[in-house]
Each structure stands twice: as structure tokens, then as C-alpha cells.
Design a protein around this motif. Structure first.
Motif, PDB file in Angstrom:
ATOM      1  N   HIS A  32       0.836  -1.210   0.000  1.00 57.57           N
ATOM      2  CA  HIS A  32       0.000   0.000   0.000  1.00 57.57           C
ATOM      3  C   HIS A  32       0.860   1.244   0.000  1.00 57.57           C
ATOM      4  O   HIS A  32       0.579   2.239  -0.630  1.00 57.57           O
ATOM      5  N   PHE A  33       1.906   1.187   0.830  1.00 60.36           N
ATOM      6  CA  PHE A  33       2.674   2.395   1.047  1.00 60.36           C
ATOM      7  C   PHE A  33       3.826   2.563   0.060  1.00 60.36           C
ATOM      8  O   PHE A  33       4.624   3.472   0.206  1.00 60.36           O
ATOM      9  N   GLY A  34       3.901   1.704  -0.901  1.00 58.36           N
ATOM     10  CA  GLY A  34       4.992   1.847  -1.854  1.00 58.36           C
ATOM     11  C   GLY A  34       6.326   1.577  -1.194  1.00 58.36           C
ATOM     12  O   GLY A  34       7.318   2.276  -1.406  1.00 58.36           O
ATOM     13  N   TYR A  35       6.356   0.544  -0.345  1.00 54.75           N
ATOM     14  CA  TYR A  35       7.538   0.237   0.464  1.00 54.75           C
ATOM     15  C   TYR A  35       8.779   0.031  -0.400  1.00 54.75           C
ATOM     16  O   TYR A  35       8.757  -0.686  -1.387  1.00 54.75           O
ATOM     17  N   ARG A  36       9.865   0.664  -0.004  1.00 56.33           N
ATOM     18  CA  ARG A  36      11.168   0.410  -0.618  1.00 56.33           C
ATOM     19  C   ARG A  36      12.127   0.137   0.530  1.00 56.33           C
ATOM     20  O   ARG A  36      12.216   0.950   1.453  1.00 56.33           O
ATOM     21  N   LYS A  37      12.839  -0.964   0.449  1.00 59.61           N
ATOM     22  CA  LYS A  37      13.723  -1.337   1.552  1.00 59.61           C
ATOM     23  C   LYS A  37      14.674  -0.188   1.889  1.00 59.61           C
ATOM     24  O   LYS A  37      14.955   0.102   3.037  1.00 59.61           O
ATOM     25  N   LYS A  38      15.123   0.486   0.845  1.00 59.33           N
ATOM     26  CA  LYS A  38      16.132   1.525   1.082  1.00 59.33           C
ATOM     27  C   LYS A  38      15.580   2.777   1.770  1.00 59.33           C
ATOM     28  O   LYS A  38      16.343   3.672   2.093  1.00 59.33           O
ATOM     29  N   ASP A  39      14.257   2.822   2.006  1.00 56.46           N
ATOM     30  CA  ASP A  39      13.726   3.975   2.732  1.00 56.46           C
ATOM     31  C   ASP A  39      13.926   3.871   4.240  1.00 56.46           C
ATOM     32  O   ASP A  39      13.563   4.793   4.984  1.00 56.46           O
ATOM     33  N   ASN A  40      14.526   2.747   4.706  1.00 60.91           N
ATOM     34  CA  ASN A  40      14.960   2.657   6.098  1.00 60.91           C
ATOM     35  C   ASN A  40      13.837   2.850   7.113  1.00 60.91           C
ATOM     36  O   ASN A  40      13.932   3.709   7.997  1.00 60.91           O
ATOM     37  N   ILE A  41      12.793   2.065   6.983  1.00 59.09           N
ATOM     38  CA  ILE A  41      11.702   2.097   7.961  1.00 59.09           C
ATOM     39  C   ILE A  41      12.228   1.587   9.310  1.00 59.09           C
ATOM     40  O   ILE A  41      12.867   0.546   9.363  1.00 59.09           O
ATOM     41  N   LYS A  42      11.984   2.360  10.359  1.00 63.72           N
ATOM     42  CA  LYS A  42      12.511   2.009  11.683  1.00 63.72           C
ATOM     43  C   LYS A  42      11.567   1.070  12.427  1.00 63.72           C
ATOM     44  O   LYS A  42      10.344   1.205  12.328  1.00 63.72           O
ATOM     45  N   ASN A  43      12.145   0.161  13.243  1.00 67.33           N
ATOM     46  CA  ASN A  43      11.336  -0.674  14.129  1.00 67.33           C
ATOM     47  C   ASN A  43      11.198   0.031  15.488  1.00 67.33           C
ATOM     48  O   ASN A  43      11.731   1.115  15.698  1.00 67.33           O
ATOM     49  N   GLU A  44      10.459  -0.620  16.398  1.00 64.32           N
ATOM     50  CA  GLU A  44      10.170   0.013  17.706  1.00 64.32           C
ATOM     51  C   GLU A  44      11.451   0.403  18.444  1.00 64.32           C
ATOM     52  O   GLU A  44      11.531   1.477  19.025  1.00 64.32           O
ATOM     53  N   LYS A  45      12.454  -0.488  18.399  1.00 64.11           N
ATOM     54  CA  LYS A  45      13.704  -0.212  19.106  1.00 64.11           C
ATOM     55  C   LYS A  45      14.399   1.012  18.508  1.00 64.11           C
ATOM     56  O   LYS A  45      14.876   1.894  19.236  1.00 64.11           O
ATOM     57  N   ASP A  46      14.423   1.066  17.171  1.00 63.04           N
ATOM     58  CA  ASP A  46      15.024   2.231  16.506  1.00 63.04           C
ATOM     59  C   ASP A  46      14.295   3.512  16.898  1.00 63.04           C
ATOM     60  O   ASP A  46      14.915   4.569  17.086  1.00 63.04           O
ATOM     61  N   ILE A  47      12.974   3.421  16.973  1.00 65.25           N
ATOM     62  CA  ILE A  47      12.174   4.630  17.239  1.00 65.25           C
ATOM     63  C   ILE A  47      12.453   5.147  18.642  1.00 65.25           C
ATOM     64  O   ILE A  47      12.613   6.355  18.847  1.00 65.25           O
TER      65      ILE A  47
END
Ligand code: MF3
Ligand code: CO
Ligand code: CO
Length: 289
Positions: A32-47
């Protein structure tokens, strides 16, 4: 980030209930969101790491603000930033970053960005100066900057370029929402700045940020084809940092290989925040009161 309840509408904007959509299929969510791995989506720990780093960086900005006065040298600003960061057990990110020699960037008047603090640059009434602070806390980066008026003798041009930059960052932030195209955020900034009769620097951009100082995606402050496929998604962390010139947008780099100045010598101003895209909007991670 706030959890979406199963029966609530899916934050991806599909119109379906969350439980029938992204909740059961994270891969679908990505689609849906046009996910690209290189956009570096953060997980809970990263956030959590990003919140902590950015909140220290905001504290550093609050600490340095009252020192930005006529008579102080940019070298002294650097020492204050450096010592405060170390005293709290953290690392000033600019120091030695690709060879940058100091712990903060100080960009005076016609300097666009990456100004190097030195003893010779002493603030005087009528100057404008951008102070750009970045800290590494437990590996994560917080990055923000503000342009300050020195004294009260500020020219109309200096006020226009500074307030245009300040407002263009706010407009960018107001436009950040999951599901939006990044290019629309960038376009809103560009339209506002040009409408005020100023120009947008094109050689430097905002950027994804996390365990690295500068990561994907690039966040230009103007429309450009290179970002046409980037869609904002919850968990993205990036900066917006429009550099606005009163004259022409072109810049040149001085012999020190860092200092970027306006090619026509006109005034330049900049504001920056680090942002997190949330399920329903945006969190300004480097916000100060
Ligand atoms: N803080 C700047 C930014 O907003 C980058 C400075 S890089 C340095 O991206 F090496 F000059 F510190
Ligand atoms: Co930045
Ligand atoms: Co910065």
C-alpha cells in the motif's frame, strides 16, 4: 507509535478495517505504502533510540540559544556545544564526519550551510546565523538547526529570508502524513518559498536519519523526478531543512571544501527538524518549547 485497533480504519487509507488489511499482512501494508527497503523504515527499538537522541539534541539547542549574542565567536559556540555534549556522555556528530573539523556548523549571513566555527568570526548586531547541531546518542542521530537574529538591527531582507525558511519548514511538517508522496511535501515547500520571492538551494537536501547521519531517502526542498516513487510510511525518520536564499539559488564551495556560500553573496537562512512518520501524521522528534 499508537496501536491501531482491529476494527478501526486501516491507517494505510485502503478504506478497509485494520484487521482485514495491514494487521494481517505486513507485506500488503508495504505494498500500500509503496515500500522500498532503502527507505529505512525504523522498528520500535530504533524509534525509541531516535526519540532519545533527538530529545537530547533538542536540549542542546535550548542550551545554546541564549549564547547566540553579539560578541561571541563561532569558535566559542563550538566549544560550548562540544563540551555540553561530552559532559552528557554523547558524541557531536559533525566532528570528523567525512573530515569536518568541528562539532557544530555555524553559517553566517551569506553562508548557506556547513560553516566552520573559527575565532575570527565574531557575531555582531545585524547578523543572521544558522547553528546546526547533531548528536549521536547510543548510535542514533538527532539533527536540527535554527537561524538566529543577532541583536535588533536586522535588515528587511534578513527578516524575509529567515521567516520564509522558518515557515517553509513548518509547511513541510504540516504536509507529512503516511500515504503521502514525498514529492508533494517537497513541492509545498518550494511553492511557498518561491511565492515569497526567495529561492530554494538545490545542492543540499534533507535526508533519512537513524544509525547513520545521512541515509535514504533524500528530501529535496523542491520537486524532482528522483523522489517520484517515495511514499511516506509509518516508521520513516528523516529531516526537513530548507536552505532559502534571498537572491539566486546557486551556491559555491569555499577552498576549505566545506563552507557553502551563495554564489551571488546574498543572504541565506535555514531551519531543520528530525521527524518521525507516525500511523496518523508526524512527530517532530527534535521539538523544543
Ligand atoms: N547537520 C548537517 C545536516 O543537516 C550536516 C552537517 S555535515 C558536517 O545534514 F560534516 F558538516 F557536519
Ligand atoms: Co540534516
Ligand atoms: Co543538520
Amino acid at each position: 507509535m499508537a496501536k491501531t485497533r482491529p476494527n478501526e480504519p486501516c491507517p494505510c487509507g485502503s478504506g478497509k478495517k485494520y484487521k482485514k488489511c495491514c494487521a494481517k499482512a505486513p507485506i500488503l501494508k508495504n505494498k500500500h505504502f509503496g515500500y522500498r527497503k532503502k527507505d529505512n523504515i525504523k522498528n520500535e527499538k530504533d524509534i525509541i533510540g531516535m526519540r532519545t537522541a533527538c530529545s537530547f539534541n533538542a536540549q542542546l539547542m535550548r542550551y545554546i540559544r541564549p549564547h547566540i549574542q553579539a560578541g561571541i565567536s563561532t569558535e566559542e559556540i563550538n566549544t560550548l556545544v562540544h563540551d555540553y555534549t561530552l559532559a552528557h556522555g554523547h558524541i557531536p556528530a559533525p566532528l570528523n564526519y567525512h573530515g569536518f573539523p568541528k562539532s557544530v556548523c555555524t553559517s553566517l549571513n551569506h553562508v548557506v550551510c556547513h560553516g566552520i566555527p573559527c575565532k575570527e568570526d565574531i557575531l555582531k548586531n545585524g547578523d543572521i546565523i544558522n547553528v546546526d547541531v547533531t548528536t549521536i546518542v547510543d548510535g542514533y542521530h538527532g539533527d536540527q538547526s535554527e537561524t538566529f537574529y543577532v541583536g535588533t538591527d536586522i535588515s528587511d531582507d534578513a527578516k524575509l529570508v529567515t521567516e520564509t525558511s522558518r515557515r517553509s519548514l513548518e509547511i513541510g511538517i504540516e504536509n507529512v502524513k503516511p500515504g503521502r508522496k514525498l514529492i508533494d511535501v517537497c513541492g509545498a515547500i518550494e511553492d511557498f518559498v518561491l511565492g515569497e520571492g526567495c529561492s530554494v538551494v538545490r545542492d543540499f537536501t534533507g535526508h533519512g536519519i537513524g544509525l547513520k547521519f545521512h541515509e535514504e531517502p533524500q528530501v529535496p526542498h523542491y520537486r524532482t523526478a528522483s523522489i517520484r516513487n517515495v511514499v511516506l510510511q509509518p516508521g520513516m525518520t528523516f529531516t526537513i531543512e530548507p536552505m532559502v536564499n534571498i537572491g539566486d539559488w546557486r551556491i559555491k564551495i569555499l577552498e576549505d571544501k566545506w563552507t557553502a556560500v551563495t554564489a551571488d553573496g546574498s543572504l541565506s537562512a535555514q531551519f531543520e527538524h528530525t521527524l518521525l512518520v507516525t500511523e496518523d501524521g508526524v512527530e517532530v522528534l527534535t521539538a523544543t518549547e
